[in-house]
Write an enzyme that holds these catalytic residues in place. Sequence first.
Site, PDB file in Angstrom:
ATOM      1  N   TYR A 110       0.819  -1.218   0.000  1.00  0.00           N
ATOM      2  CA  TYR A 110       0.000   0.000   0.000  1.00  0.00           C
ATOM      3  C   TYR A 110       0.845   1.257   0.000  1.00  0.00           C
ATOM      4  O   TYR A 110       1.962   1.239   0.500  1.00  0.00           O
ATOM      5  CB  TYR A 110      -0.912   0.020   1.227  1.00  0.00           C
ATOM      6  N   LEU A 142     -18.111  -2.587   0.672  1.00  0.00           N
ATOM      7  CA  LEU A 142     -18.930  -1.662  -0.113  1.00  0.00           C
ATOM      8  C   LEU A 142     -18.580  -1.729  -1.596  1.00  0.00           C
ATOM      9  O   LEU A 142     -18.900  -0.812  -2.357  1.00  0.00           O
ATOM     10  CB  LEU A 142     -18.764  -0.228   0.401  1.00  0.00           C
TER      11      LEU A 142
END
Length: 345
Positions: free
Chosen positions: A53, A234
Amino acid sequence: MKYRVLPSTDLNVSEVCLGTMTWGQQNSEAQAHEQLEFAVARGINFIDTAEMYPVPPNAATQGRTETCLGNWLGRRPRGDLVIATKIAGPGRRDWIRGGRTDITPANIAEAVELSLERLKIDYVDLFQIHWPQRNVPAFGAVAFDPSKERPGPSIREQVEGMAAMIDAGRIRHYGLSNETSWGVCEFHRAARDLGVPGPVTLQNSYSLVSRSADGDLAEVLFREKMSLLAYSPLAGGMLSGKYRGGARPENTRFALFDTLGQRFRKPQVVEAIDAYAALAEQRGISLVQLALGYVKSRWHLGASIIGATTLAQLEEDIAAAQFELDPETLAGIAEIQARFPNPAA
């Protein structure tokens, strides 16, 4: 906030895990620290990151997210925080660790030490393999292709590497991510043969539109006493409703990085989300409450991994991830799932 002990561990974690992949790209370090303070104040003690990341990954920013988190951890007592990170798998990011991305015992040890250095801690609670060493369909792919076979260290070698890090006190437990049922079973078989610990968690995409963990993977989780860490609950933001009707709000992930999350933009995904949005309106709740409440309701869940770029989003998502859906709403979801079983795969 509710907490649960992850099966096969002594890790008592919040049912909401703070995701971090925007830190160092969409979010500054100062904003990352604001999110951390906000989340911890609301009872979150579980934080998930990765050596790869921020996302989208590139050589210039790699490791920046762990550094953002480490600079915050370095200024406070660790307390009951549970820190999870991941070693990148081979083939996709060959600039990580100078291209040493095969998951060998030596590379596992190197990745652990580099993550600990960036995180400014002495051990990681949960160290995960970000994606498998071997050829598997992943990240929305569904068809296995034997022509993509490649040489590499065996699962037994990977288990040996993880066991060595546990013995050295550098990690407490390890987990898998983007893994298949066969892979999870093989890790446990190798661990039993060696008489060492097996993986304790599986971090896979899971949401109203990504339900691959509900079938044979769920059986594996049950029988091997593991829990699911649900990432993208989501669907990359699609289940927030902000992209409905083809919208691309300014500074959102899909507006900034159009190649990300293609699996969440398939036509059937869009149709399914419209159906879920209609159900949420009918039940008098938000689409976010419907989506995150559904993930919370699943028996195999260890935690929902929630990431956001603003504190307003984070506040909404933390609350929604603790939302209890009533039986009528769950029945409505089941009806839609019969029409759209697993559109994002």
